[in-house]
Design an enzyme around this catalytic site. Sequence first.
Site, PDB file in Angstrom:
ATOM      1  N   ASN A  67       0.909  -1.053  -0.182  1.00 32.51           N
ATOM      2  CA  ASN A  67       0.085  -0.004  -0.090  1.00 32.51           C
ATOM      3  C   ASN A  67       0.858   1.307  -0.016  1.00 32.51           C
ATOM      4  O   ASN A  67       2.103   1.065  -0.416  1.00 32.51           O
ATOM      5  CB  ASN A  67      -0.941  -0.070   1.094  1.00 32.51           C
ATOM      6  CG  ASN A  67      -0.115   0.019   2.530  1.00 32.51           C
ATOM      7  OD1 ASN A  67       0.682   0.594   2.646  1.00 32.51           O
ATOM      8  ND2 ASN A  67      -0.909  -0.683   3.570  1.00 32.51           N
ATOM      9  N   ASN A  94      -4.667  -8.077  10.811  1.00 32.13           N
ATOM     10  CA  ASN A  94      -3.470  -8.038   9.778  1.00 32.13           C
ATOM     11  C   ASN A  94      -2.828  -6.783   9.803  1.00 32.13           C
ATOM     12  O   ASN A  94      -3.431  -5.620  10.245  1.00 32.13           O
ATOM     13  CB  ASN A  94      -4.079  -8.269   8.169  1.00 32.13           C
ATOM     14  CG  ASN A  94      -4.834  -7.340   7.712  1.00 32.13           C
ATOM     15  OD1 ASN A  94      -4.487  -6.285   7.449  1.00 32.13           O
ATOM     16  ND2 ASN A  94      -6.046  -7.930   7.494  1.00 32.13           N
ATOM     17  N   LYS A 141       0.344   1.220  32.255  1.00 29.72           N
ATOM     18  CA  LYS A 141      -0.037   2.737  32.466  1.00 29.72           C
ATOM     19  C   LYS A 141      -0.881   2.991  31.362  1.00 29.72           C
ATOM     20  O   LYS A 141      -1.265   2.310  30.575  1.00 29.72           O
ATOM     21  CB  LYS A 141       1.190   3.325  32.368  1.00 29.72           C
ATOM     22  CG  LYS A 141       2.315   2.947  33.662  1.00 29.72           C
ATOM     23  CD  LYS A 141       3.522   3.687  33.124  1.00 29.72           C
ATOM     24  CE  LYS A 141       3.494   5.333  33.699  1.00 29.72           C
ATOM     25  NZ  LYS A 141       4.860   5.948  33.489  1.00 29.72           N
ATOM     26  N   MET A 196      -9.531   0.257  -3.548  1.00 26.60           N
ATOM     27  CA  MET A 196      -8.338   0.108  -4.082  1.00 26.60           C
ATOM     28  C   MET A 196      -7.599   1.068  -3.149  1.00 26.60           C
ATOM     29  O   MET A 196      -7.857   2.121  -2.460  1.00 26.60           O
ATOM     30  CB  MET A 196      -8.386   0.549  -5.442  1.00 26.60           C
ATOM     31  CG  MET A 196      -8.746   2.010  -5.710  1.00 26.60           C
ATOM     32  SD  MET A 196      -8.990   2.435  -7.715  1.00 26.60           S
ATOM     33  CE  MET A 196      -7.101   2.901  -7.758  1.00 26.60           C
ATOM     34  N   ASP A 256      -8.204   4.354  -0.309  1.00 23.44           N
ATOM     35  CA  ASP A 256      -7.459   4.238   0.634  1.00 23.44           C
ATOM     36  C   ASP A 256      -6.192   4.809   0.640  1.00 23.44           C
ATOM     37  O   ASP A 256      -5.455   4.197  -0.045  1.00 23.44           O
ATOM     38  CB  ASP A 256      -7.485   2.807   1.146  1.00 23.44           C
ATOM     39  CG  ASP A 256      -6.830   2.650   2.577  1.00 23.44           C
ATOM     40  OD1 ASP A 256      -6.418   3.536   3.219  1.00 23.44           O
ATOM     41  OD2 ASP A 256      -7.047   1.478   3.168  1.00 23.44           O
ATOM     42  N   ASN A 305      -3.831   5.055   3.323  1.00 21.60           N
ATOM     43  CA  ASN A 305      -3.187   4.163   4.212  1.00 21.60           C
ATOM     44  C   ASN A 305      -2.482   5.359   5.187  1.00 21.60           C
ATOM     45  O   ASN A 305      -1.144   5.071   5.647  1.00 21.60           O
ATOM     46  CB  ASN A 305      -2.446   3.412   3.745  1.00 21.60           C
ATOM     47  CG  ASN A 305      -3.084   2.241   3.505  1.00 21.60           C
ATOM     48  OD1 ASN A 305      -3.549   2.029   2.176  1.00 21.60           O
ATOM     49  ND2 ASN A 305      -3.279   1.324   4.445  1.00 21.60           N
ATOM     50  N   HIS A 361     -12.073  -2.355  10.089  1.00 22.01           N
ATOM     51  CA  HIS A 361     -10.829  -2.828   9.225  1.00 22.01           C
ATOM     52  C   HIS A 361     -10.794  -4.340   9.346  1.00 22.01           C
ATOM     53  O   HIS A 361     -11.364  -4.684  10.726  1.00 22.01           O
ATOM     54  CB  HIS A 361      -9.609  -1.891   9.443  1.00 22.01           C
ATOM     55  CG  HIS A 361      -8.156  -2.650   9.434  1.00 22.01           C
ATOM     56  ND1 HIS A 361      -7.745  -3.400  10.143  1.00 22.01           N
ATOM     57  CD2 HIS A 361      -7.744  -2.504   8.203  1.00 22.01           C
ATOM     58  CE1 HIS A 361      -6.661  -3.957   9.628  1.00 22.01           C
ATOM     59  NE2 HIS A 361      -6.540  -3.497   8.483  1.00 22.01           N
TER      60      HIS A 361
HETATM   61 MG   LIG Z   1      -7.316   1.026   5.207  1.00 21.24          MG
END
Ligand SMILES: [Mg+2]
Length: 387
Positions: free
Chosen positions: A19, A53, A100, A181, A211, A213, A320
Site C-alpha cells: 500500500n 492483519n 499505565k 483500491m 484508501d 493508508n 478494518h
Molecule cells: Mg485502510
Amino acid sequence: MRIVDVCEITQPIASPIRNAYIDFTKMTTSLVAVVTDVVRDGRRVVGYGFNSNGRYGQGGLIRERFRDRILEAAPESLRDDARDNLDPGKVWAAMMRNEKPGGHGERSVAVGTLDMAVWDAVAKIEGKPLFRLLAERHGREADPRVFVYAAGGYYYPGKENGALRAEMRGYLDRGYNVVKMKIGGASVAEDRARIEAVLAEIGSEARLAVDANGRFDLETAIAHAKMLRDYPLFWYEEAGDPLDYALQAALAEFYPNPMATGENLFSHQDARNLLRYGGMRPDRDWLQFDCALSYGLVEYLRTLEVLRQFGWSPSRCIPHGGHQMSLNIAAGLGLGGNESYPDLFQPYGGFPDGVRVEDGHITMPDLPGIGFEGKSDLIKVMRELAE
Ligand SMILES: [Mg+2]
C-alpha cells in the site's frame, strides 16, 4: 470453570502486495488459544483468536506479560458467576493489571488477540453464535445479514491498470457491490488514471472506495481531495497520519463526500479524540476501528459508548480487518458492515465455508462461538495449536 492454558504461535501471512506505506512481504500474525476446563458436546472448549492483519504477531508481549497475568489470576476472579461462564471484562482487567494509561503501542494488539479468544470461548460455553450472545446481552435483535465490501487494489510489482480492472471485475463476479483500491503510492495523475480505469470497469454495478493508508501530509491530502471529489466515491480513507486530527478536520473543508478513518486508532480514548477534533461527520463519514488491533471487544464496547455520547450510530462503523470477530459484532450490535479481503491473508480472513456474498451481503451461519469451526482451513491450523 477455569482457563487452564493460553497458547500463542506467530505465523506468516506474507504476500507481495504494497500500500502507500508498507509492503506485506514479512507480515505475520499471532494465533492464540485460550484453553478451558469446560466440556461441551464431548469436546474441551478452546477459544481462538488472531490479530487481524497489518501489525505483525505479538508473541513477545503475549508470552512475557499477558498470558501469565491470565494464568496467575485466581480462577474465581475471572468468572461470570451469574451466567456460569468466564467474564471477558474481568479477564481484560487481569491482562491490563500494572499497565499505565496512554501510549498504547502494540500491547493493544496483543490484548485484542487474546480478548477475541476469550469471547470465542464464552460463546461456545453458552453454546451459541457470538453475534446472538451479543444481541441478547445488549437487548437487540440480531441481524445475521451483514454488508461486506471487497478490499484490494494494492500496488503489485508490474501491475498495470488492466490487471487492476480484472481484479475488480472478479470481486463483482463474486457478489460484491462495493470495492476498494489503494491510492497514494503513485502520483496524483497516475492515481487518477487508476481510479478512472476502475470506474470504467465497474460502471453502475458497484461503488469504489479509495484508501491512502495515512500517507499524505496536509497539502498532499488536499491535492488528492480536489482530484477525488470529481468522482462519486464510496469513501476517501485515511488520508493523513491516524493521530493528526487537525489534518482530518481540515480535509473536510475540501471534501464534501464521505471520508473514512480509524483503523490505526487503538483505544476508546483515541476514538474520542477523533470525534472531538477530527471533523468527522456523523451523517456521512465512516469509522473503521478494528477490535482485534485495539484491545478487543471489551474495549470496543467502550468505543461504541463514546460514539453514542457524540451522536454517532454504530451503523457508521465498518471495521478494518476482514475477520469473523467483526462480522459477529456487526450482526449482533448493528454495525454498518465489515471489510473483506477476498484473496488475501488466508486462512485467517474470510467467511465460513459455504458462505457466499450476495448483493454485497453475507448471512452469518449459526455456529457456536465466533464461527471458526465452520472454516475448515482455519480451524485446522487453530487445532494444531491447542487440540
Ligand atoms: Mg485502510
